[in-house]
Design a protein around this motif. Sequence first.
Motif, PDB file in Angstrom:
ATOM      1  N   ASP A 159      -7.237 -38.880  18.553  1.00 17.15           N
ATOM      2  CA  ASP A 159      -7.233 -38.316  19.915  1.00 17.15           C
ATOM      3  C   ASP A 159      -6.689 -39.279  20.963  1.00 17.15           C
ATOM      4  N   ILE A 160      -7.127 -40.530  20.933  1.00 17.74           N
ATOM      5  CA  ILE A 160      -6.652 -41.486  21.950  1.00 17.74           C
ATOM      6  C   ILE A 160      -5.166 -41.782  21.747  1.00 17.74           C
ATOM      7  N   GLU A 161      -4.739 -41.872  20.502  1.00 20.34           N
ATOM      8  CA  GLU A 161      -3.324 -42.099  20.223  1.00 20.34           C
ATOM      9  C   GLU A 161      -2.477 -40.929  20.720  1.00 20.34           C
ATOM     10  N   LYS A 162      -2.976 -39.709  20.526  1.00 18.98           N
ATOM     11  CA  LYS A 162      -2.270 -38.521  21.025  1.00 18.98           C
ATOM     12  C   LYS A 162      -2.166 -38.550  22.543  1.00 18.98           C
ATOM     13  N   ARG A 163      -3.239 -38.963  23.224  1.00 17.14           N
ATOM     14  CA  ARG A 163      -3.213 -39.060  24.696  1.00 17.14           C
ATOM     15  C   ARG A 163      -2.185 -40.083  25.152  1.00 17.14           C
ATOM     16  N   LEU A 164      -2.138 -41.229  24.475  1.00 18.39           N
ATOM     17  CA  LEU A 164      -1.161 -42.260  24.820  1.00 18.39           C
ATOM     18  C   LEU A 164       0.261 -41.754  24.581  1.00 18.39           C
ATOM     19  N   PHE A 165       0.473 -41.065  23.466  1.00 17.09           N
ATOM     20  CA  PHE A 165       1.792 -40.512  23.158  1.00 17.09           C
ATOM     21  C   PHE A 165       2.223 -39.543  24.260  1.00 17.09           C
ATOM     22  N   GLU A 166       1.337 -38.652  24.653  1.00 18.29           N
ATOM     23  CA  GLU A 166       1.670 -37.671  25.691  1.00 18.29           C
ATOM     24  C   GLU A 166       1.946 -38.339  27.035  1.00 18.29           C
ATOM     25  N   ARG A 167       1.159 -39.344  27.379  1.00 13.32           N
ATOM     26  CA  ARG A 167       1.385 -40.064  28.650  1.00 13.32           C
ATOM     27  C   ARG A 167       2.719 -40.796  28.632  1.00 13.32           C
ATOM     28  N   ALA A 168       3.064 -41.405  27.497  1.00 12.28           N
ATOM     29  CA  ALA A 168       4.347 -42.102  27.390  1.00 12.28           C
ATOM     30  C   ALA A 168       5.503 -41.102  27.468  1.00 12.28           C
ATOM     31  N   LYS A 169       5.354 -39.936  26.817  1.00  8.55           N
ATOM     32  CA  LYS A 169       6.384 -38.895  26.887  1.00  8.55           C
ATOM     33  C   LYS A 169       6.576 -38.413  28.327  1.00  8.55           C
ATOM     34  N   GLN A 170       5.465 -38.203  29.032  1.00 10.86           N
ATOM     35  CA  GLN A 170       5.546 -37.765  30.432  1.00 10.86           C
ATOM     36  C   GLN A 170       6.223 -38.821  31.293  1.00 10.86           C
ATOM     37  N   ALA A 171       5.856 -40.074  31.088  1.00 15.63           N
ATOM     38  CA  ALA A 171       6.458 -41.163  31.865  1.00 15.63           C
ATOM     39  C   ALA A 171       7.954 -41.249  31.590  1.00 15.63           C
ATOM     40  N   ARG A 172       8.354 -41.007  30.363  1.00 18.75           N
ATOM     41  CA  ARG A 172       9.767 -41.043  29.982  1.00 18.75           C
ATOM     42  C   ARG A 172      10.582 -40.067  30.827  1.00 18.75           C
ATOM     43  N   GLU A 173      10.012 -38.921  31.123  1.00 18.75           N
ATOM     44  CA  GLU A 173      10.721 -37.895  31.900  1.00 18.75           C
ATOM     45  C   GLU A 173      11.069 -38.365  33.312  1.00 18.75           C
ATOM     46  N   ASN A 174      10.329 -39.340  33.829  1.00 19.95           N
ATOM     47  CA  ASN A 174      10.570 -39.854  35.181  1.00 19.95           C
ATOM     48  C   ASN A 174      11.380 -41.145  35.199  1.00 19.95           C
TER      49      ASN A 174
END
Length: 160
Positions: free
Chosen positions: A20-35
């Motif tokens: 779960d925590i790894e998935k949250r980090l992955f999603e946050r990094a993906k979101q940050a990538r978009e910006n």
Amino acid sequence: MKKDIQISYEQFKNSTELNDIEKRLFERAKQARENAYAPYSNFLVGCAVLLENGEIFSGNNQENAAYPSGLCAERTTLFWVAANFPNEKVKKIFVVGGPKAVSPEDPPIPPCGACRQSLIEYETKQNENIDLYFSSMNEEVVKVHSIKDLLPFYFDATFL
């Protein structure tokens, strides 16, 4: 005398294999990538950092027409975290990068050499390993349990 170096790492086919925590980090990094601001290379990178207190912070690469003036996502994020939470240990770092035009063949994107050196500085400073994950948008993930795994002959303050 010849010697060999072995590096131990984990590989995940996609993000569904993460906890779960790894998935949250992955999603946050993906979101940050978009910006990310990458108008010159069109190579977007996002980074998410998990601190010991449980907080997650993210950042991305920032380019500049004078190329050396830009900064990678890993250093942008880590430097901000260190400036604002100097006494918190970094537990995990997740990096997601790749070309703006995503391809299913994009391999996991590891940190560049300058970022590896910067990351090892903080791992050495806190005297505790940092789990590092790197991926592309195709969601294949590589995990190492220490920055030293990616930079075995690192330079630190002991040489000064």
